[in-house]
Design an enzyme around this catalytic site. Structure first.
Site, short mmCIF file in Angstrom:
data_model
loop_
_atom_site.label_atom_id
_atom_site.label_comp_id
_atom_site.label_asym_id
_atom_site.label_seq_id
_atom_site.Cartn_x
_atom_site.Cartn_y
_atom_site.Cartn_z
N GLY A 199 11.98 -2.11 -10.76
CA GLY A 199 11.84 -3.56 -10.79
C GLY A 199 13.18 -4.31 -10.77
O GLY A 199 13.22 -5.54 -10.73
N HIS B 265 2.67 7.40 -12.58
CA HIS B 265 3.68 6.34 -12.45
C HIS B 265 4.03 5.84 -13.85
O HIS B 265 3.17 5.77 -14.72
CB HIS B 265 3.14 5.20 -11.58
CG HIS B 265 4.21 4.24 -11.17
ND1 HIS B 265 4.72 3.30 -12.03
CD2 HIS B 265 4.91 4.12 -10.01
CE1 HIS B 265 5.67 2.62 -11.40
NE2 HIS B 265 5.81 3.10 -10.18
N GLU C 64 11.65 8.66 -10.40
CA GLU C 64 11.76 7.20 -10.58
C GLU C 64 12.29 6.91 -11.98
O GLU C 64 11.51 6.87 -12.94
CB GLU C 64 10.39 6.54 -10.44
CG GLU C 64 9.76 6.66 -9.08
CD GLU C 64 8.83 5.49 -8.79
OE1 GLU C 64 9.09 4.77 -7.82
OE2 GLU C 64 7.87 5.27 -9.54
N ASN D 148 4.58 1.26 -2.39
CA ASN D 148 3.71 1.09 -3.55
C ASN D 148 3.59 -0.41 -3.84
O ASN D 148 4.49 -1.01 -4.41
CB ASN D 148 4.31 1.82 -4.76
CG ASN D 148 3.45 1.64 -6.02
OD1 ASN D 148 2.35 1.09 -5.94
ND2 ASN D 148 3.95 2.10 -7.15
N TRP D 149 2.46 -0.95 -3.43
CA TRP D 149 2.26 -2.41 -3.58
C TRP D 149 1.99 -2.81 -5.03
O TRP D 149 1.95 -3.98 -5.35
CB TRP D 149 1.10 -2.88 -2.71
CG TRP D 149 1.35 -2.79 -1.23
CD1 TRP D 149 2.52 -2.42 -0.62
CD2 TRP D 149 0.42 -3.09 -0.18
NE1 TRP D 149 2.36 -2.48 0.75
CE2 TRP D 149 1.10 -2.88 1.04
CE3 TRP D 149 -0.91 -3.52 -0.15
CZ2 TRP D 149 0.47 -3.08 2.28
CZ3 TRP D 149 -1.53 -3.71 1.08
CH2 TRP D 149 -0.84 -3.50 2.27
N LYS D 150 1.76 -1.82 -5.90
CA LYS D 150 1.40 -2.10 -7.31
C LYS D 150 0.27 -3.15 -7.31
O LYS D 150 -0.63 -3.05 -6.50
CB LYS D 150 2.64 -2.55 -8.08
CG LYS D 150 3.80 -1.56 -7.93
CD LYS D 150 4.95 -1.83 -8.85
CE LYS D 150 6.02 -0.76 -8.65
NZ LYS D 150 7.09 -0.86 -9.62
N GLY E 198 8.87 -0.16 -4.27
CA GLY E 198 7.99 -1.11 -4.96
C GLY E 198 8.12 -2.49 -4.36
O GLY E 198 7.65 -2.75 -3.25
P1 13P Z 1 10.71 -1.19 -7.45
O1 13P Z 1 11.05 -0.77 -6.03
O2 13P Z 1 10.11 -2.55 -7.52
O3 13P Z 1 11.87 -0.99 -8.37
O4 13P Z 1 9.56 -0.20 -7.95
C1 13P Z 1 9.74 1.14 -7.79
C2 13P Z 1 8.45 1.80 -8.09
O5 13P Z 1 7.99 1.77 -9.22
C3 13P Z 1 7.74 2.44 -6.97
O6 13P Z 1 6.68 3.23 -7.42
#
Ligand code: 13P
Length: 248
Positions: free
Chosen positions: A168, A92, A162, A6-8, A231
């Site tokens: 994060g 999400h 999650e 998930n590149w956000k 993420g």
């Molecule tokens: P991180 O791996 O940055 O903690 O994010 C997890 C996430 O929200 C994946 O959808």
């Protein structure tokens, strides 16, 4: 395992996106794990249509509530499917924080299913408390989706657990494998109120939140999960490759 990157909104140029695609293709072609990239909307079609690996899959990071029409800025399931997305992340916590409700998440899940996409429905508690109220919170999120779907639809969903408090963070502040085992057991127990226990054991459940190369293996090994939703570590080719290569 199923590994979703998930590149956000972290990959800010198509040049960087293409670099990540190249290393993801190499990982996917090994055929050990199912790699799914979830790029931002402007890159999704560009990458998926130019992709030469039959094994690499693509997910959207969100889907609109309605099937389309006069709705400026919206991206529908049909559009996503037409550019070869196979999955879509729904609910999400970063979208829930922007106001997405449980009812919206159910609507989006139905929209995804009717567009031929596999919904990856995210659930997770904001914080832990001594009275374990976070368990009822999780249960309510599961009920909100599963309670509105028929058996066939329920069987078509991928769940992503999650915990918001871990997202994060770095690996050392994330969930422990022991806690993850308990949470996955709990989630399957709730799922078993909607389907036979055997079927509940077969629902694909991913884990996401502070997954990095240093903890991915421990979180994935014998914890009852079927994959990871990664993420920040997925937006660095070296980290993502190290993380995937280390998995059982
Ligand atoms: P991180 O791996 O940055 O903690 O994010 C997890 C996430 O929200 C994946 O959808």
């Amino acid at each position: 395992m199923i590994i979703i990157a998930n590149w956000k909104a972290k990959v800010q140029s198509i040049t960087d996106a293409k670099r990540l695609l190249t290393s993801a293709k190499t990982l996917a072609e090994k055929g050990i794990h199912q790699i799914i990239l979830a790029p931002s909307a402007p890159y999704l079609g560009l990458l998926s249509l130019s992709n030469t690996s039959k094994k690499l899959r693509f997910a959207a990071q969100d889907i609109t509530l309605t099937p389309g029409g006069a709705q400026t800025g919206e991206v529908t399931g049909k559009m996503l499917a037409s550019v070869k997305a196979t999955h879509v992340i729904i609910g999400h916590s970063e979208r829930r924080a922007l106001g997405e409700s449980d009812a919206d998440i159910l609507t989006k899940t139905k929209h995804a299913l009717s567009s031929g996409l596999i919904p990856i429905v995210c659930i997770g508690e904001k914080k832990r408390d001594e009275d374990a109220e976070y368990l009822s919170h999780l249960r309510a999120q599961i009920d909100a989706v599963y309670g509105g779907l028929n058996a066939k639809e329920q069987a078509a969903i991928v769940l992503a657990y999650e915990p918001v408090w871990a997202i994060g963070k770095s690996a050392s502040d994330g969930i422990t494998p022991d806690d993850l085992i308990e949470m996955i057991r709990y989630i399957r127990k709730v799922l078993a109120t909607y389907m036979p226990a055997k079927k509940a054991e077969q629902v694909a459940i991913l884990y996401g939140g502070a997954v990095e190369p240093s903890n991915a293996k421990a979180l994935a090994y014998n914890t009852g999960i079927d994959g990871l939703l990664v993420g920040h570590a997925s937006t660095d080719a070296k980290s993502f490759t190290a993380l995937v290569k280390d998995l059982p």
